[in-house]
Design a protein around this motif. Sequence first.
Motif, mmCIF file in Angstrom:
data_model
loop_
_atom_site.group_PDB
_atom_site.id
_atom_site.type_symbol
_atom_site.label_atom_id
_atom_site.label_comp_id
_atom_site.label_asym_id
_atom_site.label_seq_id
_atom_site.Cartn_x
_atom_site.Cartn_y
_atom_site.Cartn_z
ATOM 1 N N PHE A 198 47.941 14.694 -7.885
ATOM 2 C CA PHE A 198 49.655 15.367 -8.731
ATOM 3 C C PHE A 198 49.739 16.719 -8.957
ATOM 4 O O PHE A 198 51.805 16.787 -9.079
ATOM 5 C CB PHE A 198 48.368 14.083 -10.070
ATOM 6 C CG PHE A 198 48.777 13.062 -10.081
ATOM 7 C CD1 PHE A 198 48.189 12.104 -9.495
ATOM 8 C CD2 PHE A 198 49.799 12.133 -9.744
ATOM 9 C CE1 PHE A 198 48.367 11.012 -9.276
ATOM 10 C CE2 PHE A 198 50.751 10.987 -10.510
ATOM 11 C CZ PHE A 198 49.542 10.028 -9.796
ATOM 12 N N LEU A 199 49.029 17.199 -8.810
ATOM 13 C CA LEU A 199 49.406 18.653 -9.049
ATOM 14 C C LEU A 199 50.351 18.966 -7.736
ATOM 15 O O LEU A 199 51.237 20.314 -8.142
ATOM 16 C CB LEU A 199 48.084 19.445 -9.082
ATOM 17 C CG LEU A 199 47.940 19.757 -10.431
ATOM 18 C CD1 LEU A 199 46.115 20.470 -10.211
ATOM 19 C CD2 LEU A 199 48.482 20.778 -11.390
ATOM 20 N N ARG A 222 39.398 9.917 -7.227
ATOM 21 C CA ARG A 222 39.374 10.159 -8.754
ATOM 22 C C ARG A 222 39.207 11.220 -9.214
ATOM 23 O O ARG A 222 40.152 12.430 -10.131
ATOM 24 C CB ARG A 222 38.653 9.096 -9.948
ATOM 25 C CG ARG A 222 39.503 8.236 -11.030
ATOM 26 C CD ARG A 222 38.530 7.567 -11.705
ATOM 27 N NE ARG A 222 37.310 6.606 -11.370
ATOM 28 C CZ ARG A 222 36.920 6.932 -11.962
ATOM 29 N NH1 ARG A 222 36.336 7.815 -13.368
ATOM 30 N NH2 ARG A 222 35.788 6.534 -11.365
ATOM 31 N N ARG A 272 42.492 13.704 -6.958
ATOM 32 C CA ARG A 272 43.934 12.982 -8.107
ATOM 33 C C ARG A 272 43.834 13.943 -8.473
ATOM 34 O O ARG A 272 45.616 14.172 -8.422
ATOM 35 C CB ARG A 272 43.065 11.951 -8.266
ATOM 36 C CG ARG A 272 44.482 11.049 -9.377
ATOM 37 C CD ARG A 272 44.018 10.179 -10.525
ATOM 38 N NE ARG A 272 45.259 9.125 -11.213
ATOM 39 C CZ ARG A 272 45.280 8.678 -12.273
ATOM 40 N NH1 ARG A 272 44.533 9.771 -13.223
ATOM 41 N NH2 ARG A 272 46.521 8.232 -12.001
ATOM 42 N N GLN A 273 43.474 14.768 -9.068
ATOM 43 C CA GLN A 273 44.285 16.073 -9.645
ATOM 44 C C GLN A 273 44.831 16.677 -8.341
ATOM 45 O O GLN A 273 45.822 17.170 -8.596
ATOM 46 C CB GLN A 273 43.361 16.836 -10.910
ATOM 47 C CG GLN A 273 43.849 17.674 -11.382
ATOM 48 C CD GLN A 273 43.253 18.910 -12.061
ATOM 49 O OE1 GLN A 273 42.619 18.797 -11.927
ATOM 50 N NE2 GLN A 273 44.044 19.024 -13.829
ATOM 51 N N GLU A 295 49.023 5.811 -6.452
ATOM 52 C CA GLU A 295 49.001 5.398 -7.660
ATOM 53 C C GLU A 295 49.506 3.213 -7.049
ATOM 54 O O GLU A 295 49.033 2.796 -6.918
ATOM 55 C CB GLU A 295 49.398 5.170 -8.346
ATOM 56 C CG GLU A 295 48.896 6.591 -8.988
ATOM 57 C CD GLU A 295 47.300 6.678 -9.300
ATOM 58 O OE1 GLU A 295 46.949 5.516 -10.165
ATOM 59 O OE2 GLU A 295 46.605 6.973 -8.680
ATOM 60 N N GLU A 302 36.826 4.639 -4.038
ATOM 61 C CA GLU A 302 37.531 4.779 -5.832
ATOM 62 C C GLU A 302 37.305 6.536 -6.527
ATOM 63 O O GLU A 302 38.183 7.759 -7.237
ATOM 64 C CB GLU A 302 37.592 3.937 -6.693
ATOM 65 C CG GLU A 302 39.079 3.576 -7.339
ATOM 66 C CD GLU A 302 38.538 4.606 -8.463
ATOM 67 O OE1 GLU A 302 37.424 4.837 -9.085
ATOM 68 O OE2 GLU A 302 39.129 4.349 -9.768
ATOM 69 N N TRP A 359 52.190 8.945 -6.654
ATOM 70 C CA TRP A 359 52.853 8.045 -7.902
ATOM 71 C C TRP A 359 52.136 6.974 -6.187
ATOM 72 O O TRP A 359 52.224 5.735 -6.490
ATOM 73 C CB TRP A 359 53.871 8.088 -8.267
ATOM 74 C CG TRP A 359 53.833 8.920 -9.600
ATOM 75 C CD1 TRP A 359 54.313 9.594 -10.076
ATOM 76 C CD2 TRP A 359 52.957 8.279 -10.620
ATOM 77 N NE1 TRP A 359 53.960 10.397 -11.716
ATOM 78 C CE2 TRP A 359 53.402 8.571 -11.664
ATOM 79 C CE3 TRP A 359 52.173 7.430 -10.467
ATOM 80 C CZ2 TRP A 359 52.832 8.735 -13.051
ATOM 81 C CZ3 TRP A 359 51.582 6.694 -12.303
ATOM 82 C CH2 TRP A 359 51.801 8.030 -13.106
#
Lengths: 101, 150
Positions: free
Chosen positions: B74-75, B66, B70-71, B85, B62, B82
């Motif tokens: 999402f970019l 993170r 993760r960034q 998530e 995790e 999502w």
Amino acid sequence: MRRAEAAGICAAFAAAAALVAYAIQRVVERRYFPEPNPALLIWTDSSAFFWRAGVSLYAAGLGAFGGLVLARRSPRSAARGLPWLIAGATAAILAQAALSP
Amino acid sequence: MSLEALQRIALLHGITAWIAVAALILAAAALLRRGASPPALRLAAVAAALIAIAGAQGALLEEGYRSRLRQKLFLQAPDLGWLFERKLHLAFAAIVLASGGLGALWAARSGDPASRDDLARAAKIAATASAALALAAAVASVIVARHTRF
């Protein structure tokens, strides 16, 4: 009521409580405490997921005690309500995952 | 944690998770066909243990997810972000339901005959839901992993 039966019922009530608590937390988080856009967030030192899981496990403990009290007072009611509780908790987490991820 | 360690744990996590999914499906099938029988109880216990191990491996990943992925995810593909998530929520639910279902099944085997049917029904619902959610989480992971991985 035998101890093994009580322990099993406690575990089931705990599971239902944990799921409902998790779903509520996530919905409240998204609605009232939205995090920054993940695409812009480089790093965060705290894990929201672990916090939610931890609080859910705490709620599971509460659920276990509640289940034990109900099972001791009325084993039939505890058993009769459990399928509905599990189904309801599952529906709650599914709705949360779908609508408020 | 180093990138190499994350990659190894991610591979192990994927393998364990899919084995756990298979075990959960078998356990749910055994419960639905044979009710609260000893083989169903054993299968449910093994499945619950496997999904918990897979969850523990996921917990190790995790922080790496993170901080490293993760960034980026999402970019590049917010929909996949999502989806991942959602995968976390479903995976948590699958682990919890597997344990709860095992508890209900244990109570059904040990308990008073008047409550047995209701407890067995609760166990069937929990086991089926756990298997379905674990499968959905595993599929979501594969979809995301095809795009982004350690």
